[in-house]
Design an enzyme around this catalytic site. Structure first.
Site, PDB file in Angstrom:
ATOM      1  N   VAL A  19       4.161  -0.864   3.997  1.00  0.00           N
ATOM      2  CA  VAL A  19       2.826  -1.080   4.533  1.00  0.00           C
ATOM      3  C   VAL A  19       2.086  -1.922   3.483  1.00  0.00           C
ATOM      4  CG1 VAL A  19       0.686  -0.001   5.290  1.00  0.00           C
ATOM      5  CG2 VAL A  19       2.870   1.093   5.806  1.00  0.00           C
TER       6      VAL A  19
ATOM      7  N   ASP B 299       4.843  15.253  12.441  1.00  0.00           N
ATOM      8  CA  ASP B 299       5.111  14.976  11.022  1.00  0.00           C
ATOM      9  C   ASP B 299       3.840  15.158  10.192  1.00  0.00           C
ATOM     10  OD1 ASP B 299       6.807  14.413   8.923  1.00  0.00           O
ATOM     11  OD2 ASP B 299       6.686  12.237   9.133  1.00  0.00           O
TER      12      ASP B 299
ATOM     13  N   PHE C  29      11.423   2.928   6.926  1.00  0.00           N
ATOM     14  CA  PHE C  29      11.834   1.722   7.660  1.00  0.00           C
ATOM     15  C   PHE C  29      11.083   0.458   7.273  1.00  0.00           C
ATOM     16  CE2 PHE C  29      13.106   5.316  10.253  1.00  0.00           C
ATOM     17  CZ  PHE C  29      14.465   5.040  10.334  1.00  0.00           C
TER      18      PHE C  29
ATOM     19  N   LYS D 130       1.912  -2.734   8.906  1.00  0.00           N
ATOM     20  CA  LYS D 130       3.095  -1.864   8.767  1.00  0.00           C
ATOM     21  C   LYS D 130       4.302  -2.648   9.250  1.00  0.00           C
ATOM     22  CE  LYS D 130       4.791   2.748  10.084  1.00  0.00           C
ATOM     23  NZ  LYS D 130       4.414   4.107  10.482  1.00  0.00           N
TER      24      LYS D 130
ATOM     25  N   LEU E 131       0.834  -1.212   0.000  1.00  0.00           N
ATOM     26  CA  LEU E 131       0.000   0.000   0.000  1.00  0.00           C
ATOM     27  C   LEU E 131       0.863   1.254   0.000  1.00  0.00           C
ATOM     28  CD1 LEU E 131      -2.523  -1.086   2.782  1.00  0.00           C
ATOM     29  CD2 LEU E 131      -2.972  -0.988   0.330  1.00  0.00           C
ATOM     30  N   GLY E 132       2.043   1.141   0.557  1.00  0.00           N
ATOM     31  CA  GLY E 132       2.929   2.296   0.637  1.00  0.00           C
ATOM     32  C   GLY E 132       4.241   1.889   1.267  1.00  0.00           C
ATOM     33  N   SER E 133       5.215   2.790   1.156  1.00  0.00           N
ATOM     34  CA  SER E 133       6.520   2.501   1.746  1.00  0.00           C
ATOM     35  C   SER E 133       6.983   3.674   2.564  1.00  0.00           C
ATOM     36  CB  SER E 133       7.556   2.258   0.650  1.00  0.00           C
ATOM     37  OG  SER E 133       7.203   1.121  -0.071  1.00  0.00           O
ATOM     38  N   GLY E 134       7.723   3.361   3.598  1.00  0.00           N
ATOM     39  CA  GLY E 134       8.306   4.422   4.406  1.00  0.00           C
ATOM     40  C   GLY E 134       9.783   4.173   4.523  1.00  0.00           C
TER      41      GLY E 134
HETATM   42  P1  ATP Z   1       7.778   7.631   6.504  1.00  0.00           P
HETATM   43  O1  ATP Z   1       9.187   7.192   6.357  1.00  0.00           O
HETATM   44  O2  ATP Z   1       7.220   8.300   5.256  1.00  0.00           O
HETATM   45  O3  ATP Z   1       7.453   8.443   7.702  1.00  0.00           O
HETATM   46  P2  ATP Z   1       6.667   5.258   7.709  1.00  0.00           P
HETATM   47  O4  ATP Z   1       7.656   4.148   7.564  1.00  0.00           O
HETATM   48  O5  ATP Z   1       6.550   5.847   9.056  1.00  0.00           O
HETATM   49  O6  ATP Z   1       6.886   6.346   6.602  1.00  0.00           O
HETATM   50  P3  ATP Z   1       3.839   5.391   7.104  1.00  0.00           P
HETATM   51  O7  ATP Z   1       3.967   6.831   6.704  1.00  0.00           O
HETATM   52  O8  ATP Z   1       3.037   5.088   8.315  1.00  0.00           O
HETATM   53  O9  ATP Z   1       5.272   4.707   7.229  1.00  0.00           O
HETATM   54  O10 ATP Z   1       3.264   4.579   5.882  1.00  0.00           O
HETATM   55  C1  ATP Z   1       3.851   4.640   4.591  1.00  0.00           C
HETATM   56  C2  ATP Z   1       2.740   4.716   3.552  1.00  0.00           C
HETATM   57  O11 ATP Z   1       1.914   3.532   3.653  1.00  0.00           O
HETATM   58  C3  ATP Z   1       1.776   5.880   3.743  1.00  0.00           C
HETATM   59  O12 ATP Z   1       2.217   7.048   3.100  1.00  0.00           O
HETATM   60  C4  ATP Z   1       0.485   5.327   3.143  1.00  0.00           C
HETATM   61  O13 ATP Z   1       0.495   5.474   1.735  1.00  0.00           O
HETATM   62  C5  ATP Z   1       0.545   3.843   3.456  1.00  0.00           C
HETATM   63  N1  ATP Z   1      -0.205   3.544   4.698  1.00  0.00           N
HETATM   64  C6  ATP Z   1       0.224   3.701   5.969  1.00  0.00           C
HETATM   65  N2  ATP Z   1      -0.692   3.320   6.866  1.00  0.00           N
HETATM   66  C7  ATP Z   1      -1.758   2.905   6.157  1.00  0.00           C
HETATM   67  C8  ATP Z   1      -3.046   2.376   6.509  1.00  0.00           C
HETATM   68  N3  ATP Z   1      -3.402   2.211   7.781  1.00  0.00           N
HETATM   69  N4  ATP Z   1      -3.910   2.042   5.507  1.00  0.00           N
HETATM   70  C9  ATP Z   1      -3.536   2.217   4.215  1.00  0.00           C
HETATM   71  N5  ATP Z   1      -2.333   2.697   3.812  1.00  0.00           N
HETATM   72  C10 ATP Z   1      -1.453   3.046   4.760  1.00  0.00           C
END
Ligand code: ATP
Length: 361
Positions: A27, A139, A24, A42, A19-22
């Site tokens: 997701v 953030d 670390f 996540k 669904l997405g990447s961060g």
């Molecule tokens: P970052 O390094 O950007 O801070 P992170 O590792 O902390 O990222 P998140 O920002 O929580 O991760 O999630 C990364 C992406 O995953 C989000 O931008 C979003 O697109 C997707 N995502 C996160 N949580 C959810 C959720 N509960 N439902 C659907 N998609 C999600």
């Protein structure tokens, strides 16, 4: 304190699409094997040892979990479960399937200020609750403001990503220079003690962008952006704010204040006449004024492009480092070298790297 279950997450959930990447980890959509219900998993990489610079400390994940448990509100993503293995922790979160608020708006032909206010209200309600629990998000940015389901007639806001959030203990002094350049408050850059008021600055920036399609402090580089913030170098350009009500500008001005004690709180924002009009005339004005959609679409397209560019850059970099690592007979030291390489490639303020993937400045 939440229980970090030692069982294998895959025994309970079927792992689906990304669904997405961060920074670390990823997701992914996950399906509860027992009930068939859908959730978001996540997957957070945990630092292997004290020398490793890739991944998160377990304590940071514990903090994210504790905060998610503290801030249970309709406008905030819910945490269902936590699994832990040697190398990663998996947070099972409510699935937020409506995408980002900014993408939803960018698909529209037009958006009245009164419609934008409905979204702002929900964000502020979530923040008011969070701040009443002494939690600051630290953030807030378009990527972290999502919609529960965009096909609903009135989509619901969900704030996500509590990776930088902080739960203040009574009397605690907390400093951090992490965040995303475009949205961070001057006190973050100056490494001063922080409070929930830093989130209110970000709300000022987000509202400015939402109404005009311009980013108030954006420079050509992150360093320039940070300098603009410190210098309070922003204005309401007449051309881009021609369709904006004076109430909306007043709202933004009362948030983009260098002195954090003078900024409106989330509670005060909810009572500001832009959010809660007092007279019929004020209400009529909000129903006549629109956001600058042409500029907004341009801003959003550029933001998305930069997000994918950053992602491709990171993947290429990791791919390159993996090849370097494979040639080694002694993987451990080289692996460490790879890890520090990844994190040392920029000369930006170190903590800003923490969020580099999602930075859209
Ligand atoms: P970052 O390094 O950007 O801070 P992170 O590792 O902390 O990222 P998140 O920002 O929580 O991760 O999630 C990364 C992406 O995953 C989000 O931008 C979003 O697109 C997707 N995502 C996160 N949580 C959810 C959720 N509960 N439902 C659907 N998609 C999600």
């Amino acid at each position: 304190m939440a229980v970090f279950k030692p069982e294998n997450v895959e025994d309970f959930y079927e792992i689906g699409e990304v669904l997405g990447s961060g920074h670390f980890g990823q997701v992914r959509q996950v399906r509860d094997r027992a009930s068939g219900s859908l959730w978001a998993g996540k997957f957070l990489k945990i630092r292997k040892n004290a020398y490793s610079r890739l991944g998160l400390d377990r304590s940071s994940v514990e903090q994210e979990v504790e905060i998610l448990q503290t801030v249970q509100h309709a406008s905030i993503v819910t945490l269902r479960d936590v699994f832990e293995s040697r190398a990663e922790v998996v947070l099972i979160l409510e699935l937020v399937s409506g995408g980002e608020l900014f993408d939803f708006i960018a698909e529209k032909e037009n958006l009245l200020e009164s419609e934008a206010i409905e979204f702002m209200k929900q964000i502020l309600e979530g923040l008011k609750f969070m701040h009443s629990k002494n939690v600051a998000h630290f953030d807030l940015k378009p990527e972290n403001i999502m919609l529960s389901d965009k096909v609903l007639p009135h989509p619901k806001i969900k704030l996500i990503d509590f990776g930088l959030a902080h739960l203040f203990l009574p009397g605690e002094e907390y400093r951090s220079t992490s965040g995303t350049p475009q949205y961070i408050a001057p006190e973050v850059i100056n490494n001063e003690p922080l409070s929930t008021a830093a989130d209110m600055w970000s709300i000022g920036v987000i509202t400015y962008i939402l109404l005009s399609g311009l980013s108030p402090f954006q420079g050509d580089t992150d360093e320039e952006t940070l300098k603009n913030i410190i210098a309070m170098n922003y204005q309401f350009d007449a051309q881009h704010f021609s369709m904006t009500t004076s109430m909306a500008k007043d709202f933004i001005q009362k948030l983009l204040l260098k002195n954090h004690d003078e900024r409106m709180t989330a509670e005060e924002c909810l009572l500001h006449p832009w959010i809660k009009p007092i007279t019929r005339k004020q209400m009529a004005n909000m129903n006549r004024s629109s956001i600058n959609m042409k500029n907004f679409k341009k801003f959003n397209a550029r933001r998305k492009w930069k997000m994918s560019y950053n992602m491709v850059w990171m993947c290429n970099r990791l791919g390159h480092l993996k090849i370097l690592c494979k040639g080694s007979t002694d993987p451990d030291p080289l692996e460490r070298q790879c890890e520090s390489d990844v994190e040392d490639t920029d000369s930006k303020p170190a903590s800003l790297l923490r969020r580099r993937l999602s930075s859209s400045s």
